[in-house]
Scaffold this motif. Structure first.
Motif, PDB file in Angstrom:
ATOM      1  N   GLU A   1       0.940  -1.253   0.023  1.00 36.12           N
ATOM      2  CA  GLU A   1       0.207  -0.001  -0.035  1.00 36.12           C
ATOM      3  C   GLU A   1       0.827   1.271   0.141  1.00 36.12           C
ATOM      4  O   GLU A   1       0.669   2.208  -0.708  1.00 36.12           O
ATOM      5  N   VAL A   2       2.020   1.261   0.888  1.00 42.96           N
ATOM      6  CA  VAL A   2       2.878   2.512   0.909  1.00 42.96           C
ATOM      7  C   VAL A   2       3.655   2.541  -0.434  1.00 42.96           C
ATOM      8  O   VAL A   2       3.670   3.653  -0.904  1.00 42.96           O
ATOM      9  N   MET A   3       3.893   1.384  -1.190  1.00 38.36           N
ATOM     10  CA  MET A   3       4.557   1.541  -2.432  1.00 38.36           C
ATOM     11  C   MET A   3       3.787   2.093  -3.424  1.00 38.36           C
ATOM     12  O   MET A   3       4.203   2.920  -4.351  1.00 38.36           O
ATOM     13  N   SER A   4       2.440   1.805  -3.449  1.00 38.02           N
ATOM     14  CA  SER A   4       1.327   2.147  -4.567  1.00 38.02           C
ATOM     15  C   SER A   4       1.340   3.688  -4.236  1.00 38.02           C
ATOM     16  O   SER A   4       1.104   4.274  -5.141  1.00 38.02           O
ATOM     17  N   GLN A   5       1.278   4.026  -2.921  1.00 34.35           N
ATOM     18  CA  GLN A   5       1.007   5.574  -2.785  1.00 34.35           C
ATOM     19  C   GLN A   5       2.165   6.395  -3.304  1.00 34.35           C
ATOM     20  O   GLN A   5       2.309   7.619  -3.835  1.00 34.35           O
ATOM     21  N   GLN A   6       3.440   5.874  -3.098  1.00 32.54           N
ATOM     22  CA  GLN A   6       4.831   6.488  -3.538  1.00 32.54           C
ATOM     23  C   GLN A   6       5.107   6.406  -5.148  1.00 32.54           C
ATOM     24  O   GLN A   6       6.059   6.578  -5.544  1.00 32.54           O
ATOM     25  N   ARG A   7       4.323   5.584  -5.512  1.00 36.84           N
ATOM     26  CA  ARG A   7       4.644   5.072  -7.064  1.00 36.84           C
ATOM     27  C   ARG A   7       4.914   6.355  -8.107  1.00 36.84           C
ATOM     28  O   ARG A   7       5.919   6.250  -8.506  1.00 36.84           O
ATOM     29  N   LYS A   8       4.300   7.356  -8.032  1.00 34.92           N
ATOM     30  CA  LYS A   8       4.514   8.453  -9.001  1.00 34.92           C
ATOM     31  C   LYS A   8       5.705   9.193  -8.386  1.00 34.92           C
ATOM     32  O   LYS A   8       6.600   9.552  -9.427  1.00 34.92           O
ATOM     33  N   LYS A   9       5.988   9.205  -7.234  1.00 34.82           N
ATOM     34  CA  LYS A   9       7.191  10.065  -6.817  1.00 34.82           C
ATOM     35  C   LYS A   9       8.443   9.028  -7.138  1.00 34.82           C
ATOM     36  O   LYS A   9       9.319   9.612  -7.358  1.00 34.82           O
ATOM     37  N   GLU A  10       8.505   7.797  -6.956  1.00 36.90           N
ATOM     38  CA  GLU A  10       9.722   6.941  -6.997  1.00 36.90           C
ATOM     39  C   GLU A  10       9.380   5.726  -8.149  1.00 36.90           C
ATOM     40  O   GLU A  10       9.163   4.563  -7.886  1.00 36.90           O
ATOM     41  N   LEU A  11       9.098   6.445  -9.315  1.00 34.07           N
ATOM     42  CA  LEU A  11       8.726   5.384 -10.659  1.00 34.07           C
ATOM     43  C   LEU A  11      10.117   4.291 -10.768  1.00 34.07           C
ATOM     44  O   LEU A  11       9.663   3.148 -10.808  1.00 34.07           O
ATOM     45  N   ASP A  12      11.271   4.738 -10.557  1.00 39.69           N
ATOM     46  CA  ASP A  12      12.180   3.666 -10.941  1.00 39.69           C
ATOM     47  C   ASP A  12      12.311   2.595  -9.858  1.00 39.69           C
ATOM     48  O   ASP A  12      12.515   1.455 -10.005  1.00 39.69           O
ATOM     49  N   LEU A  13      11.986   3.185  -8.569  1.00 44.44           N
ATOM     50  CA  LEU A  13      12.243   2.160  -7.480  1.00 44.44           C
ATOM     51  C   LEU A  13      10.950   1.193  -7.492  1.00 44.44           C
ATOM     52  O   LEU A  13      11.086   0.025  -7.359  1.00 44.44           O
ATOM     53  N   TYR A  14       9.478   1.963  -7.882  1.00 41.95           N
ATOM     54  CA  TYR A  14       8.542   0.794  -7.800  1.00 41.95           C
ATOM     55  C   TYR A  14       8.409  -0.039  -9.034  1.00 41.95           C
ATOM     56  O   TYR A  14       8.162  -1.003  -8.780  1.00 41.95           O
TER      57      TYR A  14
END
Length: 1015
Positions: free
Chosen positions: A977-990
């Motif tokens: 859930e946390v990674m989905s929320q951060q998806r746009k900020k951290e595209l490479d990481l996601y």
């Protein structure tokens, strides 16, 4: 008229070779059915008779004409005992049928048939060179025959087998023929015909009634000894082509003509029936429960070629047999051992010959670690030999001597026990031996074989007054492979010194194996699986940080190695990799029911310490999953880790000797090892291997080959195999396997003249005086008390360690050269064509001196300081190659001889860097996660961990949850859930998080540790 290219044409070609005629030619010459009237004429070619299909009795599966003709012309007196009875023929046939159904045709061929008071010999054996004329004449009275289009079925009289071969009317082989030119082949159409279109309930096709069933086309041959419908298993019976499967082009005919030109000659068939074919099983087992072994082509060929060479050249020969795993070495060794005791020299003046009427070898010694070989040899001999109890194991010198005195012909021992066995044997020089060495490697290529060679050689008791040089000459001669023994070495992976010691020297100075069955051929023929077909490599990435303020200098390359070793054995590192291993094994192998749910795996680690850490890590992970299966560990001796002493037995909970058998049980799925079980361990259920150890050369091939054992009953296929390698690259593994994929040869002999240079260099240093060397050797071989030897060695060691005030580099240089001298001379002494007494004396002196030479590494304390100065701040894994098939070079490989140049310590300046620079370089080399700097990554980890801990479910489902399995599930859900929320900020990481399983696992593990710190 155009050429005939159908099956009938192939039948005719085989018939022509075996008999000298064909049915077509005879009918054209004499009319429709001339065979019955003119049978005695049709025995040309390889002296087979042309049989008539009408003579075949389907109920008893015999050629009645040949059967009765043979008995009437060779054993009329025995027949006369029964001919007074009106039903004498039926009585013989019924007794024959009953005995074949109970014991199989092989027993009757070897032992004959007893009916009332009559005994019938059903086969006259192949004569030896020393046999009498009567034995030779008897063999000629055997009636070999071949019949075409045999109507074998009582229930369906129109069903036919293409060809059947008979011995005195008894069938020994059936053949179904196909022809590529008519669009059909042996591998598919011929095998299917036997599997699905032939009635195996009919007597001819019952198990044990025929010795072998062939399917043949113009390109390939396949064979089986048991027809079992759809479950029939056919083996290739081909020569091999270009180190692989199939057969090479034949300039004189069909590719498969070796079958009728060579294998099916009367002499060859007789040899196969007498010395190769055997039933495996207990005497009390029903015939249907036994296994019938017929040699594969390369097994038959290597045995025959060795026997022919020994008969032609006599004793003191060496043979290197390069046979891959899957070649059936146990059977090859068994067949060879038995037949070697019946080899006779061609002439009386050959080395070791005691006249052409006496066997060349008195005894055959088999040196092996195969536990089943002793049992197999005994059972094999029991079938072949009229004389029982000629096989004996020997584990002491007393047992060996007793076995020889009792006339035991085959003596089995282990590589470890042999040196102890031969101690105390005074004189065996009047005996002639063939020594078969199973898996010949460095244990036989160097001084570990000294005791064996001493015992086998001309080692007579000497008078104490004899000069020491004389005794040494005797030792040297006995250490050589010559005089009264021939050596036969079997190995899949010959090293350069094995090739030089056992190989055949060519005219151009190279050394080649005497016989080859390559890994490529074994894989292509399906006897082993290709372990390199699904190879996945992971690369570690980590960051270490300096925990002290000052900046000491270190040798860069050594520091890098120390740092990597530190990281790789760190418990945090082991935990990450253990989780990847277990997740892969459970999801890809256990849950997918590989090998019908019986699949197993092996974890190969860098050291015993690492193995223990891996075991505990895997055990913790399994406990968290409810212990779905058990794991075991294997290592030798005792090991202290984190202050606790461990043994294999202590960890496993059962004796060390039981580990192999326990691991075979279904509940055990993973075996963790360091070095143990990397060679000589056959476990067909192994399908996965997790490698965290440097593998190179022979060790890489032997270790990874633990996976290649076929398991047909479990449906094991190449695609079931997985190798996950955390240490080596695919290029490393290719380099290791290439030399052994096809043929291996040695480019030239080792230049032993380097020993002159090394000896001169060692003499100059002044560590020893030559009179000390001579004094030591004279006393050593006079068997004086060890107390008298110690002072000689101790004085020399004291000069080295103190008196001469040698610098560290000079000490290292001397010790390296001393070790090189001992290694080269120890390996080469057995094959040197001449004797240099001074080399022999120095060899023995240095062997005892080297352990007392002390060299102190001035950097050792500094490197301990280095490891105390760094912390492992981040560790992860990146998958580099996924399920890669490693393609091997199928050209012949030539090894170079061992490096002949004198070695020593070199005084070049070591590159030294401050600790900061080393750590920076180390992180740049190994820290290869995603495209963020280490500092950026650290910030991201901290922020993400805070977001996780701020999640509304975190307190109850993670922090306060005592169930570790549910805690992990909840944390994974929150992290998603946390990674989905951060998806746009951290595209490479996601993207890495979502798509790369290995990255996800490493990322999750890191977050888990950070949260545990935050809690």
């Amino acid at each position: 008229m155009p050429s005939q290219t159908n099956e009938q044409a192939l039948e005719a070609a085989i018939e022509k070779k075996l008999t000298g005629d064909t049915l077509e030619e005879i009918r054209a010459k004499y009319g429709a059915n001339p065979i019955e009237e003119r049978a005695e004429l049709y025995r040309g070619g390889n002296k087979y008779y042309i049989g008539s299909a009408s003579d075949f009795n389907a109920k008893y599966a015999i050629d009645e004409n040949r059967f009765w003709h043979f008995l009437e012309t060779t054993q009329q007196e025995e027949l006369a005992k029964l001919q007074k009875q009106s039903d004498w023929k039926l009585k013989i046939l019924e007794r024959l049928d009953r005995m074949i159904k109970k014991y199989g045709i092989l027993r009757l061929i070897r032992k004959g048939l007893e009916v009332d008071d009559a005994h019938f010999t059903l086969f006259y054996v192949l004569p030896l060179a020393s046999s009498s004329q009567a034995v030779k004449d008897n063999f000629e009275s055997n009636e070999f025959s071949v019949s075409r289009q045999i109507r074998y079925s009582q229930s369906n009289p129109r069903e036919e087998i293409d060809m059947v071969l008979f011995l005195n009317g008894l069938p020994f082989a059936t053949m179904e023929l196909k022809n590529h030119w008519t669009g059909q082949n042996a591998k598919v159409h011929g095998q299917n015909q036997y599997k699905f279109k032939r009635d195996i309930t009919q007597p001819l096709l019952n198990f044990g009634r025929c010795v072998v069933h062939f399917v043949v086309d113009t390109d390939e041959v396949y064979m089986t000894t048991k027809l079992d419908g759809a479950n029939t298993f056919f083996l290739p019976f081909n020569l091999g082509n270009d180190f692989g499967k199939g057969n090479p082009p034949n300039p004189f005919g069909h590719k498969t003509s070796y079958l009728w030109d060579e294998v099916l000659t009367r002499q060859s068939v007789a040899n196969i029936l007498q010395h190769f074919v055997r039933f495996d099983g207990k005497d009390t087992d029903a015939l249907s429960k036994k296994t019938l072994f017929f040699p594969r082509y390369h097994q038959m060929k290597v045995v025959r070629e060795i026997l022919a060479d020994a008969s032609k050249k006599g004793v003191k020969q060496t043979y290197l047999i390069q046979h891959s795993a899957g070649s059936g070495k146990s059977n090859s060794i068994t067949w060879l051992a038995y037949q070697l005791i019946e080899v006779y020299p061609e002439s009386a003046d050959l080395p070791g010959s005691k006249g052409i009427s006496n066997p060349l070898f008195d005894s055959v010694i088999v040196v092996t670690d195969r536990r089943l070989l002793d049992k197999q040899l005994r059972e094999n001999i029991k079938e072949f030999s009229e004389v029982k109890n000629i096989v004996a194991p020997a584990y002491s010198s007393k047992e060996l001597r007793e076995s020889l005195e009792q006339g035991k012909k085959i003596i089995i021992t282990t590589i470890q026990k042999f040196p102890f066995i031969v101690n105390g044997i005074a004189d065996l020089s009047d005996k002639r031996f063939a020594v078969i060495i199973d898996e010949a490697h460095s244990s036989q290529s160097g001084s570990a074989a000294d005791n064996m060679n001493q015992a086998m050689g001309n080692n007579k008791e000497e008078n104490i007054e004899e000069t020491q040089d004389k005794i040494l000459e005797e030792v040297m001669r006995s250490r050589k492979m010559r005089g009264n023994a021939s050596y036969l070495a079997f190995t899949a992976t010959p090293k350069n010194n094995t090739l030089e010691k056992f190989g055949v020297k060519q005219a151009d100075g190279t050394f080649e194996p005497f016989h080859l069955y390559s890994m490529k051929q074994a894989i292509e023929e399906g006897f082993i699986l290709d372990v390199l077909a699904n190879y996945t490599t992971y690369k570690s990435y980590y960051e270490i940080e300096k925990s002290i303020e000052d900046n000491p200098l270190f040798d860069t390359s050594k520091a890098q190695k120390k740092l990597r070793a530190f990281v790789e054995r760190h418990q945090q590192t082991v935990d990450v990799k253990a989780e990847v291993m277990l997740d892969h094994f459970i999801s890809k192998i256990v849950n997918q029911k590989k090998l019908k749910g019986k699949a197993k795996s092996m974890v190969i680690t860098q050291s015993i310490e690492s193995a223990i850490r891996y075991y505990h890590s895997l055990k913790r992970l399994l406990n968290a999953k409810g212990n779905p299966f058990k794991i075991a560990i294997a290592f030798s001796g005792k090991k202290t880790v984190d202050g606790i002493e461990y043994t294999e037995e202590g960890i496993n909970g059962f004796p060390e000797k039981d580990t192999r058998d326990k691991f075979d049980e279904d509940e055990y799925k993973i075996l963790v090892v360091a070095n143990k079980y990397l060679t000589g361990f056959d476990q067909p259920k192994l399908t996965a291997m997790y490698v965290d150890k440097k593998l190179q050369g022979v060790l890489a091939v032997q270790a990874l080959s633990r996976l290649n054992r076929a398991a047909d009953k479990l449906g094991k296929k190449t695609e079931d195999l997985f190798v996950l390698d955390f240490f080596n690259s695919t290029e490393d593994i290719k380099t290791a396997f290439d030399p052994f994929y096809t043929a291996t040869s040695l480019s030239k002999a080792t230049d032993v003249n380097v020993l002159h240079e090394i000896k001169a260099s060692l003499d100059e240093v002044g560590v020893y005086e030559w009179f000390e060397v001579e004094d030591f050797v004279e006393k050593y071989f006079r068997n004086v008390n060890a107390e008298l030897l110690s002072p000689i060695i101790d004085f020399a060691a004291e000069r080295f360690n103190n008196t001469l005030a040698l610098g560290d580099e000079a000490k290292a240089d001397f010790k390296i050269k001393a070790k090189q001298f001992v290694k080269i001379y120890g390996q080469m002494a057995a094959i040197l064509p001449y004797e240099v007494i001074k080399w022999e004396k120095l060899f023995w002196f240095l062997k005892f001196l080297i352990p007392k030479l002390i060299i102190v590494d001035p950097y050792i304390d500094a490197y301990d300081e280095l490891l105390n100065s760094v912390d492992l701040s981040t560790y992860g894994l990146e998958r580099v190659k996924l399920n890669t098939a490693i393609g091997l070079d199928d050209s012949k490989t030539e090894l170079d001889p061992q490096n002949p140049n004198p070695r020593g310590a070199h005084g070049q300046e070591e590159e030294q860097d401050p600790l900061d620079l080393i750590i920076q370089s180390f992180n740049e080399k190994w820290y290869q996660g995603w495209d963020a700097t280490p500092e950026d990554q650290r910030i991201k980890f901290v922020n993400l961990s805070k977001n996780i801990m701020a999640h509304p479910d975190f307190e109850m489902k993670v922090k306060d949850n005592t169930d570790s399995q549910n805690q992990d599930l909840a944390l994974r859900k929150i992290l998603d859930e946390v990674m989905s929320q951060q998806r746009k900020k951290e595209l490479d990481l996601y993207r890495l998080y979502a798509k790369d399983d290995a990255f996800y696992q490493a990322f999750f593990d890191t977050m888990k540790r950070m949260i545990s710190l935050g809690k």
